[in-house]
Enzyme design. Structure first.
Site, mmCIF file in Angstrom:
data_model
loop_
_atom_site.group_PDB
_atom_site.id
_atom_site.type_symbol
_atom_site.label_atom_id
_atom_site.label_comp_id
_atom_site.label_asym_id
_atom_site.label_seq_id
_atom_site.Cartn_x
_atom_site.Cartn_y
_atom_site.Cartn_z
ATOM 1 N N HIS A 272 60.045 19.192 37.773
ATOM 2 C CA HIS A 272 61.349 18.776 38.303
ATOM 3 C C HIS A 272 62.052 17.828 37.348
ATOM 4 O O HIS A 272 63.119 17.343 37.624
ATOM 5 C CB HIS A 272 61.113 18.065 39.636
ATOM 6 C CG HIS A 272 59.866 17.263 39.578
ATOM 7 N ND1 HIS A 272 58.649 17.782 39.961
ATOM 8 C CD2 HIS A 272 59.620 16.046 39.077
ATOM 9 C CE1 HIS A 272 57.715 16.867 39.734
ATOM 10 N NE2 HIS A 272 58.277 15.831 39.200
ATOM 11 N N CYS A 273 61.423 17.498 36.222
ATOM 12 C CA CYS A 273 62.027 16.496 35.335
ATOM 13 C C CYS A 273 62.298 17.075 33.956
ATOM 14 O O CYS A 273 63.436 17.199 33.526
ATOM 15 C CB CYS A 273 61.086 15.313 35.154
ATOM 16 S SG CYS A 273 60.317 14.782 36.641
ATOM 17 N N ILE A 274 61.210 17.436 33.271
ATOM 18 C CA ILE A 274 61.327 17.717 31.838
ATOM 19 C C ILE A 274 62.284 18.868 31.522
ATOM 20 O O ILE A 274 63.087 18.766 30.603
ATOM 21 C CB ILE A 274 59.921 17.963 31.232
ATOM 22 C CG1 ILE A 274 58.986 16.810 31.604
ATOM 23 C CG2 ILE A 274 60.027 18.102 29.719
ATOM 24 C CD1 ILE A 274 59.489 15.434 31.255
#
Ligand code: SAJ
Length: 437
Positions: A272-274
């Site tokens: 969900h971030c990178i």
């Protein structure tokens, strides 16, 4: 007003609100309650609210018993009634900030939460945004909405940004012991926000001079990972062409005790971030007529890895006179990374889509992810790969290196293995059925 709020925080009399009770918000709410604050959790999902109010935990990083005890002691309640914000001294926003289909930042959840808070904003209140977003969000989006309450930022209410650094499943670094960066709209905003975090977290609290600094540093953290993973993937592609084992190359480079940090190739970028955070920078940079060439190139390399993996699989099958079409492919792992039960943005999804298009028969084994969506249909995974399943597969494709997989059995029984995670230890590789990225 700042000193009054600081006093209430230091005396643990402050009531803390947390908006968004997911993998960031729920652990933070629990940490605040454990520190002795009365906590009100706000969420739009009634099933989450009901579970929490029944003391039922749904986040792996939260201790079930701890949550149940806090609920039983009435220290923490969950609600969808935003009017309770009027009882709150400090509120932390931990709602999603996804990208839309055009890879543009979608701050609609943040804006919706802020508008609700603004309706009940009162004098002497602190608002902190934790959701990952583009630099300027706190000042350009939140501040105007909150000032619709007619209260003045920095004097009558306080506003800051502090990026979440939750790494789901990380057994070492948790919400309580991960250093926290905090940047307020004014010095008093920073001071109030820092006081809150210092009373709740064990970790160091690092003050910065503005919300934009804090917003940008979070994006640097994760863009740094995205770009370095892109480099590892490009090295993997080049090394394969040159007949060089990229994993051995990286391990050798990692012997350098300074100036190098190992990143590893893989089937693509999940989570969900990178895969998402760098695009906030790219999108915002356009406003300044700047093209973030390096970020976009790394993103392209990472995004092409699923197709690269399928092409390599096709080449391996071709060596046996087989086509992808009609072959039986056993996919080991749909989760986006090792020992995680989350498949958001998992590269295994585009890999499955490409296999589907090529007419391959596939089956997914994942001990941690039971179901997944693919092109609108829901599929069930197999928890453990049987010997029969392994033997009947034309290709075993390792996309996630879960610890639970029986790599020795796989190496012994598979007709062909394509290991995109260097998961199978050399000591198990006794046949010429093994290939890796
Ligand atoms: N990946 C690679 N090669 C690598 C590292 C990761 O292909 O060398 C892949 C993973 O398999 C995964 C994706 O990249 O598909 C992201 O992996 P990640 O290790 O970055 O894990 P995340 O997505 O859970 O990232 C979180 C981030 N935490 C926050 O944003 C708060 C990140 O900042 C952390 O550094 C990371 O956890 C971590 O260190 O585990």
């Amino acid at each position: 007003m700042a000193s009054e709020l600081i006093k209430r925080i230091n005396e643990k009399k402050a009531v803390i609100g947390v908006v968004g009770l997911g993998y960031v918000g729920l652990p933070l709410a629990v940490e605040n309650a454990k520190a002795g604050y009365q906590v009100i959790g706000f969420d739009v999902h009634t099933e989450k609210i009901e579970k929490i109010n029944r003391g039922i935990n749904y986040i792996g990083d939260v201790n079930d018993e701890e949550l149940a005890k806090l609920i039983k002691a009435d220290q923490f309640i969950a609600t969808d009634d935003y009017s309770l914000i009027k009882n709150v001294d400090a509120v932390v926003i931990c709602v999603p900030t996804p990208l839309d289909v055009h890879k543009q930042a979608d701050t609609s959840y943040v804006e919706a939460a802020t508008k609700e808070i603004s309706n009940y904003l009162h004098k002497g209140m602190l608002v902190v945004l934790e959701s990952t977003t583009y630099p300027g969000t706190t000042e350009e989006v939140l501040k105007p909405i909150l000032e619709q309450s007619t209260l003045t930022c920095g004097k009558e209410f306080f506003l800051a940004y502090s990026p979440e650094r939750v790494d789901p499943g990380n057994k070492t670094f948790k919400t309580s012991n991960t250093p926290k960066v905090v940047g307020g709209m004014t010095e008093s905003c920073t001071e109030v926000a820092v006081t809150m975090y210092r009373n709740v977290l064990e970790a160091d609290i690092h003050e910065v001079s503005s919300p934009a600094i804090a917003e940008m540093e979070k994006l640097l953290e994760n863009t740094f990972r995205n770009i370095n993973i892109g480099l590892a993937n490009e090295m993997a592609i080049l090394c394969n062409k040159m007949g060089i084992d990229v994993w051995e190359v990286i391990d050798a480079a990692a012997t350098k005790p300074y100036g190098f940090m190992p990143f590893y190739p893989g089937p693509g970028l999940g989570g969900h971030c990178i895969p998402i955070d760098p695009w906030y920078l790219t999108w915002k940079a356009k406003e300044y007529n700047y093209h973030t060439k390096l970020i976009e190139s790394a993103g392209e390399i990472n995004n092409e890895m699923p197709e690269y993996v399928v092409n390599r699989s096709m080449q391996l099958l071709n060596k046996k006179g087989k086509a992808l079409n009609g072959s039986n492919i056993l996919i080991l792992g749909i989760a986006y990374k090792k020992d995680i039960d989350d498949y958001r943005e998992s590269p295994a999804i585009p890999i499955l889509e490409l296999l589907e298009e090529a007419g391959a028969n596939w089956n997914v084994v994942d001990p941690l992810v039971q179901h997944f969506e693919l092109k609108g249909s829901t599929y069930t995974t197999v928890e453990v790969a049987t010997e029969q399943m392994i033997k009947s597969a034309d290709l075993v494709l390792i996309t996630t290196n879960h610890s639970k997989f029986e790599y020795e059995e796989i190496a012994q029984n598979a007709n062909m293995i394509f290991d995109t995670r260097n998961a199978v230890s050399d000591k198990f590789i006794i046949k010429d059925n093994y290939n890796k990225l």
